[in-house]
Design a protein around this motif. Structure first.
Motif, PDB file in Angstrom:
ATOM      1  N   ASP A  71      18.050  -7.163 -10.482  1.00 35.53           N
ATOM      2  CA  ASP A  71      18.928  -8.026  -9.683  1.00 35.53           C
ATOM      3  C   ASP A  71      19.924  -8.767 -10.572  1.00 35.53           C
ATOM      4  OD1 ASP A  71      17.242  -9.779 -10.938  1.00 35.53           O
ATOM      5  OD2 ASP A  71      16.719 -10.937  -9.150  1.00 35.53           O
ATOM      6  N   ASP A 113      11.593  -8.030  -1.120  1.00 37.78           N
ATOM      7  CA  ASP A 113      11.919  -8.096   0.299  1.00 37.78           C
ATOM      8  C   ASP A 113      13.294  -7.448   0.469  1.00 37.78           C
ATOM      9  OD1 ASP A 113      13.978  -9.943  -0.244  1.00 37.78           O
ATOM     10  OD2 ASP A 113      12.724 -11.665   0.234  1.00 37.78           O
ATOM     11  N   HIS A 114      13.785  -7.377   1.700  1.00 40.56           N
ATOM     12  CA  HIS A 114      14.995  -6.575   1.908  1.00 40.56           C
ATOM     13  C   HIS A 114      16.205  -7.158   1.185  1.00 40.56           C
ATOM     14  CE1 HIS A 114      16.124  -9.480   5.086  1.00 40.56           C
ATOM     15  NE2 HIS A 114      17.319  -8.924   5.091  1.00 40.56           N
ATOM     16  N   ARG A 115      16.202  -8.461   0.930  1.00 41.41           N
ATOM     17  CA  ARG A 115      17.330  -9.055   0.199  1.00 41.41           C
ATOM     18  C   ARG A 115      17.352  -8.619  -1.261  1.00 41.41           C
ATOM     19  NH1 ARG A 115      15.383 -12.819   3.691  1.00 41.41           N
ATOM     20  NH2 ARG A 115      13.860 -13.502   2.151  1.00 41.41           N
ATOM     21  N   ASP A 116      16.178  -8.289  -1.795  1.00 42.00           N
ATOM     22  CA  ASP A 116      16.114  -7.834  -3.185  1.00 42.00           C
ATOM     23  C   ASP A 116      16.746  -6.457  -3.367  1.00 42.00           C
ATOM     24  OD1 ASP A 116      14.700 -10.095  -4.188  1.00 42.00           O
ATOM     25  OD2 ASP A 116      12.861  -9.306  -3.312  1.00 42.00           O
ATOM     26  N   PHE A 118      19.671  -5.607  -2.043  1.00 40.71           N
ATOM     27  CA  PHE A 118      21.122  -5.657  -1.890  1.00 40.71           C
ATOM     28  C   PHE A 118      21.850  -5.167  -3.140  1.00 40.71           C
ATOM     29  CE2 PHE A 118      21.047  -9.357   1.420  1.00 40.71           C
ATOM     30  CZ  PHE A 118      20.428  -8.502   2.320  1.00 40.71           C
ATOM     31  N   VAL A 151      17.486  -4.068   6.226  1.00 38.92           N
ATOM     32  CA  VAL A 151      18.864  -4.132   5.727  1.00 38.92           C
ATOM     33  C   VAL A 151      19.829  -3.605   6.789  1.00 38.92           C
ATOM     34  CG1 VAL A 151      20.491  -3.247   4.004  1.00 38.92           C
ATOM     35  CG2 VAL A 151      18.193  -3.944   3.299  1.00 38.92           C
ATOM     36  N   ASP A 154      20.496  -6.053   9.596  1.00 35.00           N
ATOM     37  CA  ASP A 154      21.021  -7.374   9.226  1.00 35.00           C
ATOM     38  C   ASP A 154      22.548  -7.332   9.218  1.00 35.00           C
ATOM     39  OD1 ASP A 154      21.722  -9.799   8.113  1.00 35.00           O
ATOM     40  OD2 ASP A 154      20.169  -9.750   6.571  1.00 35.00           O
ATOM     41  N   VAL A 157      24.906  -8.459   6.297  1.00 37.76           N
ATOM     42  CA  VAL A 157      25.021  -7.635   5.092  1.00 37.76           C
ATOM     43  C   VAL A 157      26.279  -6.772   5.193  1.00 37.76           C
ATOM     44  CG1 VAL A 157      23.892  -5.834   3.719  1.00 37.76           C
ATOM     45  CG2 VAL A 157      22.520  -7.592   4.852  1.00 37.76           C
TER      46      VAL A 157
END
Length: 225
Positions: A71, A113-116, A118, A151, A154, A157
Motif C-alpha cells: 500500500d 479489507d476491500h480498501r486495502d 485499492f 470494491v 462501492d 471508488v
C-alpha cells in the motif's frame, strides 16, 4: 535509521532469519532493509536487488517488510513489491523456509479489507502487465472474491478500479461474487429499459452503465454451462 517493524504478534522467529542468512551477509541485508523502509535510497532498486538475490523468497523477515509496501504511496515501489511477491508466490515451496514465506504472504493478504485492494487494483489498471502477479496474490487469499465484490459495489471508488475488480472476478473465477455482479447488471439494465420506455425516468448511473459490458463478460465466465 534503525529498522522498526511494528506488529502485534510475531510472524516469524529469530532463528527463521538466522538460519537462511550467512553471518557475513546479515549486515548487508539489514542495510538494504533500512534503505527500503527509510526512503533514503532508490527503494524500487532495493526491491529488485532483494529479489535477484533470493532474499524475499528465502527470508521471512524480508518477505514481511515487502508485504508492508503493497500500500506504499509510491507507485513504482508498490508495483515492484507486487512483482516480487508475485514471483515468490508463483514458485512451488521447496523447503520449510520457502513454505513459511508463502504462509506469511497468505496470512498478511488474508487480513486485507476491500480498501486495502485499492492501490493494488490501481496499479494493474494502469499497467496490464501487472495482472499476472496481481492474480497470483489474489488467488492466495480465500476472501479475494468477497473483497473484490465489495470494491465493485462501492460507488465511491473510481470506475477504473471497480472495472479492474470486475476483471479479476471473471478472470480468476471468484464465483462468490456472482450474485453482486448479477444484481448490479440487473439494476443497470432495468434503468436502461425504463429510460428507453419513459425518458423522464431516472437514468442508470453513468459509471455503472459504462461498466456493464465488463460485468456481463465476467458473469458469462462465472456461470456454469
Amino acid at each position: 535509521m534503525a529498522l522498526k517493524v511494528q506488529r502485534q504478534t510475531p510472524l516469524f522467529e529469530k532463528k527463521e532469519v538466522e538460519q537462511v542468512v550467512e553471518p557475513a551477509d546479515l549486515n548487508r541485508l539489514w542495510r538494504l532493509l533500512e534503505d527500503l523502509v527509510g526512503g533514503m535510497a532508490d527503494r524500487k532498486e532495493v526491491l529488485v536487488t532483494l529479489g535477484e538475490e533470493g532474499a524475499i523468497r528465502r527470508n521471512p523477515l524480508v518477505a514481511y517488510v515487502v508485504i508492508r509496501l503493497l500500500d506504499d504511496p509510491d507507485t513504482d515501489v508498490r508495483n515492484e513489491a507486487i512483482r516480487q511477491l508475485g514471483i515468490v508466490v508463483a514458485e512451488i515451496p521447496s523447503d520449510a523456509v520457502s513454505l513459511r514465506v508463502r504462509e506469511i504472504i497468505g496470512s498478511a493478504l488474508g487480513k486485507f479489507d476491500h480498501r486495502d485492494l485499492f492501490g493494488l487494483l490501481l496499479s494493474s489498471s494502469l499497467d496490464a502487465t501487472m495482472r499476472g502477479d496481481m492474480g497470483r496474490l489474489l488467488n492466495l487469499n480465500p476472501r479475494s472474491g468477497e473483497l473484490l465484490a465489495d470494491v465493485v459495489g462501492d460507488r465511491s471508488v473510481p470506475m477504473s478500479i471497480r472495472n479492474e475488480a470486475v476483471y479479476f472476478i471473471g478472470q480468476l473465477g471468484f464465483s462468490q461474487a456472482l450474485g453482486t455482479l448479477e444484481r448490479l447488471a440487473n439494476r443497470i439494465e432495468s434503468r436502461q429499459r425504463g429510460q428507453g420506455a419513459m425518458p423522464f425516468a431516472a437514468p442508470a448511473n453513468p459509471e455503472d452503465a459504462a461498466m456493464l459490458p465488463a460485468i456481463q463478460e465476467a458473469i458469462k465466465k462465472l456461470q456454469p454451462f
